[in-house]
Design a protein around this motif. Structure first.
Motif, PDB file in Angstrom:
ATOM      1  N   GLU A  43     -15.836  67.320 -64.448  1.00  0.00           N
ATOM      2  CA  GLU A  43     -14.991  67.215 -63.145  1.00  0.00           C
ATOM      3  C   GLU A  43     -15.756  67.126 -61.917  1.00  0.00           C
ATOM      4  O   GLU A  43     -15.530  66.597 -60.936  1.00  0.00           O
ATOM      5  N   ALA A  44     -17.320  67.629 -62.108  1.00  0.00           N
ATOM      6  CA  ALA A  44     -18.028  67.164 -60.936  1.00  0.00           C
ATOM      7  C   ALA A  44     -18.066  65.709 -60.745  1.00  0.00           C
ATOM      8  O   ALA A  44     -18.540  65.105 -59.702  1.00  0.00           O
ATOM      9  N   GLU A  45     -18.133  64.900 -61.770  1.00  0.00           N
ATOM     10  CA  GLU A  45     -18.337  63.504 -61.769  1.00  0.00           C
ATOM     11  C   GLU A  45     -17.266  62.830 -60.867  1.00  0.00           C
ATOM     12  O   GLU A  45     -17.471  62.090 -60.125  1.00  0.00           O
ATOM     13  N   ILE A  46     -16.105  63.459 -61.221  1.00  0.00           N
ATOM     14  CA  ILE A  46     -14.876  62.887 -60.389  1.00  0.00           C
ATOM     15  C   ILE A  46     -15.323  63.102 -58.764  1.00  0.00           C
ATOM     16  O   ILE A  46     -14.724  62.075 -58.038  1.00  0.00           O
ATOM     17  N   VAL A  90     -21.869  66.667 -54.526  1.00  0.00           N
ATOM     18  CA  VAL A  90     -21.120  67.780 -54.915  1.00  0.00           C
ATOM     19  C   VAL A  90     -21.993  68.783 -55.643  1.00  0.00           C
ATOM     20  O   VAL A  90     -23.119  68.533 -56.585  1.00  0.00           O
ATOM     21  N   TYR A  91     -21.672  69.961 -55.646  1.00  0.00           N
ATOM     22  CA  TYR A  91     -22.281  70.959 -56.852  1.00  0.00           C
ATOM     23  C   TYR A  91     -21.065  72.069 -57.122  1.00  0.00           C
ATOM     24  O   TYR A  91     -20.124  72.240 -56.426  1.00  0.00           O
ATOM     25  N   THR A  92     -21.236  72.464 -58.497  1.00  0.00           N
ATOM     26  CA  THR A  92     -20.106  73.540 -58.994  1.00  0.00           C
ATOM     27  C   THR A  92     -21.163  74.820 -59.194  1.00  0.00           C
ATOM     28  O   THR A  92     -22.427  74.652 -59.430  1.00  0.00           O
ATOM     29  N   PHE A  93     -20.574  76.114 -59.172  1.00  0.00           N
ATOM     30  CA  PHE A  93     -21.207  77.006 -59.408  1.00  0.00           C
ATOM     31  C   PHE A  93     -20.428  78.122 -59.868  1.00  0.00           C
ATOM     32  O   PHE A  93     -19.527  78.713 -59.125  1.00  0.00           O
ATOM     33  N   GLY A  94     -20.077  78.219 -61.322  1.00  0.00           N
ATOM     34  CA  GLY A  94     -19.098  78.894 -61.763  1.00  0.00           C
ATOM     35  C   GLY A  94     -19.590  79.475 -63.266  1.00  0.00           C
ATOM     36  O   GLY A  94     -20.245  79.105 -63.852  1.00  0.00           O
ATOM     37  N   PRO A  95     -18.430  80.255 -63.841  1.00  0.00           N
ATOM     38  CA  PRO A  95     -18.759  80.638 -65.187  1.00  0.00           C
ATOM     39  C   PRO A  95     -18.324  79.625 -66.372  1.00  0.00           C
ATOM     40  O   PRO A  95     -17.426  78.717 -66.134  1.00  0.00           O
ATOM     41  N   THR A  96     -19.063  79.528 -67.342  1.00  0.00           N
ATOM     42  CA  THR A  96     -18.994  78.502 -68.356  1.00  0.00           C
ATOM     43  C   THR A  96     -19.060  79.503 -69.684  1.00  0.00           C
ATOM     44  O   THR A  96     -19.566  80.551 -69.584  1.00  0.00           O
ATOM     45  N   PRO A 111     -25.198  70.354 -60.027  1.00  0.00           N
ATOM     46  CA  PRO A 111     -25.114  69.392 -58.879  1.00  0.00           C
ATOM     47  C   PRO A 111     -24.842  67.983 -59.453  1.00  0.00           C
ATOM     48  O   PRO A 111     -25.123  67.522 -60.647  1.00  0.00           O
ATOM     49  N   GLU A 112     -24.083  67.111 -58.771  1.00  0.00           N
ATOM     50  CA  GLU A 112     -23.855  65.773 -59.234  1.00  0.00           C
ATOM     51  C   GLU A 112     -23.835  64.896 -57.923  1.00  0.00           C
ATOM     52  O   GLU A 112     -23.129  65.150 -57.085  1.00  0.00           O
ATOM     53  N   PHE A 136     -27.293  67.527 -62.850  1.00  0.00           N
ATOM     54  CA  PHE A 136     -27.879  68.595 -63.922  1.00  0.00           C
ATOM     55  C   PHE A 136     -27.061  69.784 -64.093  1.00  0.00           C
ATOM     56  O   PHE A 136     -26.340  70.065 -63.181  1.00  0.00           O
ATOM     57  N   GLY A 137     -27.376  70.526 -64.895  1.00  0.00           N
ATOM     58  CA  GLY A 137     -27.019  71.973 -65.271  1.00  0.00           C
ATOM     59  C   GLY A 137     -27.978  72.731 -65.321  1.00  0.00           C
ATOM     60  O   GLY A 137     -28.864  72.645 -66.092  1.00  0.00           O
ATOM     61  N   LEU A 138     -28.193  74.004 -64.360  1.00  0.00           N
ATOM     62  CA  LEU A 138     -28.988  74.964 -64.426  1.00  0.00           C
ATOM     63  C   LEU A 138     -28.366  76.026 -64.732  1.00  0.00           C
ATOM     64  O   LEU A 138     -27.189  76.747 -64.453  1.00  0.00           O
TER      65      LEU A 138
END
Ligand code: ATP
Ligand code: MN
Length: 462
Positions: free
Chosen positions: A211-214, A222-228, A248-249, A430-432
């Protein structure tokens, strides 16, 4: 009298003023003609001592009965403290009991094991260690948002329920509204998910990346910061079933730009946390791991080492070590390998790129050698992998080829493929794992102790 956080009061540092604080008693000492109440409200590592004299009208009836864990409101005069280890104390003019603690309050003043404290998820945040963890988490989360916001990244709220399995791995939790006892069946006897809430099998996300790629292919950075969520049954000190991920993407970005961002990101966030949480960090350095401050200062000051997977394999093979998992080109690097490279060979964080395509996900950019992909792992001392990322495959032909090779159903990825037909662009991200970062910063050995409410195999209490 307006009440104040203990942190503000200590920072303000003006003695001889009237103050009101509210909090929980970490310790209480009653002597013949005075009581000492050590109050904490969680705003900082330090508490404040209130001194209550027998002249107070509820001294006999209430104050004298106070014990560790009680909740109080104290109003009085802030004065310089004659006592050791504190600059100020409160001469109580009024002590109100907000809530008594029963005698069996489990957090009496002694050291408790972290295992024991995990069974006290409703109380453990009142301890020094977990108070500090919570404040460091908070500061790190703020620092992460600040880092991206200052660089013009847009915060994307990625969905938590998804229909696609990002990595094609079977580590996902199912989301269903069907009654398992009476689930509708297909003719072949399986559960008929077409009658389920979403009309398809749904799962909890393992990553917001796709979704971040979209979003990156419209908003650039963009960046996401959420539960996985991952249902991997790995009972380790570095895996949770529910954890927070920062992803971040960036469009118009390759593997080099990705490495630059990852390094700047870890440095920036670490610097902020060191600055903002010096008491808490001092506590971790003193009580948990006496190398954390040095390690974190190195992160900020020293450039990260960069190497390819092939170079890493050469280093491991030339090390003369016998590893539990033998090393040859093509194998996945295990934690013992990562730690050897980071801790013994280089002595600071290492960014490893260009892994064999067979051990990495389908969406990673195929390098010109056609054997490796532009993957990126950032390895740090003690933790090993803290960041995983890559340049993404933005070329239609190569992407379809990789989806086929990985045996994934192309239809499921129709929109991912369409992005390669409608104005594709090189992009990377990447994902942290947020909890891995907090583990790294605090020196705590078990990831269950750096998240307020850990979810792991067999445990989801509180
Ligand atoms: P590992 O090999 O350690 O299981 P991974 O390769 O599965 O990690 P990625 O899919 O690349 O990890 O996820 C990105 C980041 O998310 C990792 O670098 C790590 O920091 C974090 N992470 C992954 N799995 C977990 C987990 N179960 N609990 C906490 N953090 C995790
Ligand atoms: Mn994993």
């Amino acid at each position: 009298m307006a009440k104040e956080r203990i942190k503000d009061l200590l920072e303000r540092g003006v003695a001889d003023t009237d103050v009101t604080v509210e909090g929980w008693l970490r310790t209480v000492r009653h002597s013949k003609n005075v009581s000492f109440l050590d109050i904490s409200d969680g705003s900082c590592m330090a508490g404040i001592q209130a001194v209550a004299a027998p002249e107070l009208d509820n001294y006999e009836t209430e104050i004298g009965k106070l014990t560790t864990g009680c909740c109080v409101r104290v109003a009085g005069r802030l004065v310089e403290s004659p006592g050791k280890g504190q600059s100020y104390e409160i001469q109580a003019g009024r002590v109100e009991v907000v809530g008594y603690a029963d005698e069996d309050y489990p957090l009496q003043k002694k050291r408790h094991s972290f295992e024991f404290l995990r069974t006290l998820g409703h109380l453990r945040m009142r301890t020094n260690t977990f108070g500090a963890v919570m404040r460091v988490r908070n500061a790190a989360a703020q620092a992460i948002h600040r880092f991206f916001q200052e660089r013009g990244f847009i915060h994307l709220h990625a969905p938590i329920i998804t229909l696609s399995d990002c990595e094609g791995a079977g580590e996902m939790f199912r989301v269903s509204a069907l009654d398992p006892e009476q689930a509708p069946r297909t003719e072949s006897g399986g559960v008929d998910y077409s009658q389920d809430f979403f009309g398809k099998e749904a799962r909890l996300t393992v990553s917001g990346q796709l979704e971040a790629e979209i979003a990156a292919l419209a908003l650039t950075n963009v960046y996401t910061f959420g539960p996985t969520f991952r249902s991997e049954n790995s009972n380790t000190s570095r895996h949770l079933a529910e954890f927070w991920m920062v992803e971040p993407e960036m469009a118009f970005c390759d593997i080099q730009g990705n490495m630059d961002l990852a390094e700047a990101f870890l440095k920036g966030v670490t610097r902020d946390v060191l600055e903002q949480c010096d008491d808490d960090m001092g506590f971790f350095n003193q009580r948990i791991d006496d190398t954390v401050l040095e390690t974190l200062t190195n992160i900020v000051e020293q450039p990260f080492e960069r190497m390819t997977y092939s170079e890493a394999v050469n280093i491991l093979q030339g090390s003369g070590r016998s590893f539990e998992y033998p090393v040859s080109w093509g194998v996945n690097l295990q934690s013992e390998h990562e730690r050897y490279i980071v801790e013994e060979h280089v002595g600071r964080p290492v960014m490893v790129i260009d892994y064999p395509k067979e051990i990495k996900a389908f969406y990673m950019y195929l390098n010109d050698d056609e054997r490796t992909v532009a993957a990126l792992d950032v390895l740090v001392p003690k933790i090993g992998e803290i960041i995983g990322g890559s340049q993404r495959e933005h070329r239609m032909a190569q992407l379809r080829q990789r989806i086929r090779e990985c045996g994934l159903p192309e239809e499921e990825y129709w929109w991912y493929l369409e992005l390669r037909r409608y104005g594709t662009a090189p992009h990377a991200g990447f994902g942290l794992g947020f909890e891995r970062l907090i583990q790294f910063m605090t020196g705590l050995g078990n990831i269950r102790d750096v998240i307020p409410f850990p979810r792991v195999p067999g445990f989801a209490e509180f």
